[in-house]
Write an enzyme that holds these catalytic residues in place. Structure first.
Site, PDB file in Angstrom:
ATOM      1  CG  ASN A 181      -0.323  -0.194   2.518  1.00  0.00           C
ATOM      2  OD1 ASN A 181       0.850  -0.576   2.606  1.00  0.00           O
ATOM      3  ND2 ASN A 181      -1.064   0.066   3.583  1.00  0.00           N
ATOM      4  CD  GLU A 278       2.068  -0.661  10.415  1.00  0.00           C
ATOM      5  OE1 GLU A 278       0.932  -1.153  10.648  1.00  0.00           O
ATOM      6  OE2 GLU A 278       2.373  -0.134   9.342  1.00  0.00           O
ATOM      7  CB  CYS A 312      -2.531  -1.251   8.617  1.00  0.00           C
ATOM      8  SG  CYS A 312      -1.189  -0.043   8.719  1.00  0.00           S
ATOM      9  CD  GLU A 492       8.007   0.835  10.528  1.00  0.00           C
ATOM     10  OE1 GLU A 492       8.943   0.422   9.832  1.00  0.00           O
ATOM     11  OE2 GLU A 492       6.817   0.843  10.164  1.00  0.00           O
TER      12      GLU A 492
END
Length: 518
Positions: A181, A278, A312, A492
């Protein structure tokens, strides 16, 4: 992998000719020509590997090339190359590393339109969004370039003049595994902190979107980073397994599904390797009756329809206080129906194509199932065929709003990863918070209210790693991003990312004589 600001406009001027393909900027003309692996400073075909997959342009459904998967020998060569570069890079000062990353950021900025065009062609998102993604990418490199020279340990004074200190040291060769994505942005989010800390990286993009990460590898080489410091290997699950199990790999950072994340964690555990995960989400957005309704509607659109809903952290469970349910629903449906769907390379398009045909069919099946379970389709949820004949085979659908939703419905419980918003009503703050947390996921959450005490109370109660007050899906690179529960762990971005790409060494220094008990 989100918008810092959705209000950036396209820069004028034609896109540069792509170095990786023969193309014009028109949709439907791209054709891949050069290899997609990058090792020791050059594009290469994988040494081994007996599998390949066709690459698609989502906007047209057209095959634009093939992705050759890397076997164990190619993975080993990439890791060896990274090891050699690590020996050089890890000995440079933080300032030297920062200067190189800053130069790479400048090169990304110069090639902004080119990179965004590649991203749009291979991913299907609008060029409007892809340009923002590229901006966030170079900002990430600049941010960690600034931190590289600031990495330091701690001095601790001890009795008798003795002392101790700590050293912040790199891990070695890190593996980054990206999702489809945000291909280029994820590669930057993972590589920037890793390289700033003195590591090397072997990156494996999704086999659906393998093209743009090779541009990043070329940019790192052009910026003067050591040959082999950032290598790219293409492939699927088997290639990922070779990377995770390689004895010379020190860390794995993965963005993707929960099921794949679990497998990666299992593989890394056999080598006692740290991982950053993640993963997926099914995030709640709580809209209270005292909100600014216009802002809440805009926030719900931002929480559901960026990148065709393939994010997400999306707030796909929209809980609306009953007093304003009708007004909110009417306006969010009205605004959703205005979203322009079509050719993603046109500057005024706001929703492009989903990643591929199987994923499109999966998302549509969620809508069908929702109707069967009693949800009401208030708008969208159908295949969409643009007027332009060259787009007739593209992977488009109309953005969907589902009303009359209940907590036990599949559309409310499972991650759809498409442009589908589920609206649920609630009466009290306590009720909404309890229902919001009734999920195995914990990536994000949001609240719209004028009551700041309530806002802070609600976000404190949300079991989620990233929360928003009176906005949604705004993730500047200065802020750490990551989840709770089955949405993963590790962070992150922000200074927090440094801890996940480095290790701490403690050194004790005795300034007197040894006092032995023997």
């Amino acid at each position: 992998m989100l918008l810092r600001s959705a209000l950036l406009s396209l820069r004028p001027g034609a896109h540069r000719l792509l170095r990786c393909a023969s193309m014009s900027t028109a949709t439907g003309t791209f054709q891949l020509q050069q290899p997609l692996n990058y090792r020791a400073g050059a594009r290469v075909q994988p040494l081994d590997g007996n599998h390949s997959e066709e690459l698609y342009e989502p906007a047209t459904g057209r095959v634009i090339g093939k992705c050759l998967f890397s076997g164990e020998k190619e993975v080993d060569l990439a890791v060896q190359s990274a090891q050699a570069a690590f020996k050089v890079w890890s000995q440079k000062s933080g300032m030297e590393r920062g200067n190189a990353l800053w130069e790479a950021a400048s090169l990304i900025r110069e090639r902004r339109e080119e990179i965004a065009t590649v991203e749009t062609i291979n991913n299907g998102k609008s060029i409007f969004e892809a340009l923002v993604d590229v901006d966030i990418s170079w900002q990430s490199l600049q941010y960690f370039a600034g931190l590289a020279g600031c990495l330091a340990g701690q001095h601790i004074q001890l009795p008798g003049g003795s002392f101790a200190y700590t050293r912040r040291e790199p891990l070695g060769v890190c593996v980054g595994i990206g999702a489809w994505n945000y291909p280029f942005q994820i590669a930057c989010w993972k590589s920037a902190p890793a390289l700033a800390c003195g590591n090397a990286m072997v990156f494996k993009p999704s086999p659906c979107t393998p093209i743009s990460s090779v541009l990043l590898a070329e940019i790192y080489s052009q910026a003067g980073l050591p040959s082999g410091l950032f290598n790219v290997v293409q492939g699927g699950a088997a290639t990922g397994q070779f990377l995770c199990q390689h004895p010379s790999v020190s860390k794995v950072s993965f963005t993707g599904s929960v099921s794949t994340g679990i497998k990666i964690m299992e593989m890394a555990s056999k080598g006692v390797k740290p991982v950053t995960l993640e993963l997926g989400g099914k995030s709640p957005l709580l809209v209270f009756s005292d909100c600014v309704l216009e802002n809440a509607v805009k926030g719900a659109l931002m929480a559901n329809f960026l990148t065709q809903g393939e994010i997400c952290s999306n707030g796909t469970r929209v809980f609306v206080q009953r007093d304003i349910l009708h007004a909110f629903t009417k306006e969010v449906v009205n605004q959703t129906q205005k979203i322009k769907i079509g050719d993603p390379l046109l500057g005024d398009t706001r929703m492009g194509a989903l990643i591929n045909r199987p994923h499109l069919e999966k998302v549509l099946s969620f809508v069908t199932q929702a109707k069967e379970q009693g949800a009401e389709v208030l708008c969208g949820g159908d295949l969409y065929v643009p007027d332009d004949p060259k787009l007739k085979d593209g992977f488009y659908m109309s953005p969907c709003i589902l009303g009359n939703c209940e907590d036990n419905m599949t559309c409310v419980k499972e991650e759809i990863f498409g442009p589908v918003m589920s609206i649920l009503s609630f009466d009290t703050e306590e009720e909404a918070l309890g229902r919001a947390n009734d999920t195995c996921f914990g990536l994000a959450g949001g609240v719209f209210t004028r009551d700041l005490q309530r806002a802070h109370r609600v976000v404190a109660g949300l079991q989620a790693g990233t929360c928003f007050v009176n906005n949604y899906n705004i993730i500047p690179v200065e802020l750490p991003f990551g989840g709770y529960k089955m949405s993963g762990f590790g962070r992150e971005n922000g200074t927090a990312a440094i801890a996940y790409y480095s290790q701490l060494k403690t050194v004790y220094v005795e300034m007197g004589d040894v006092e032995s008990v023997f």
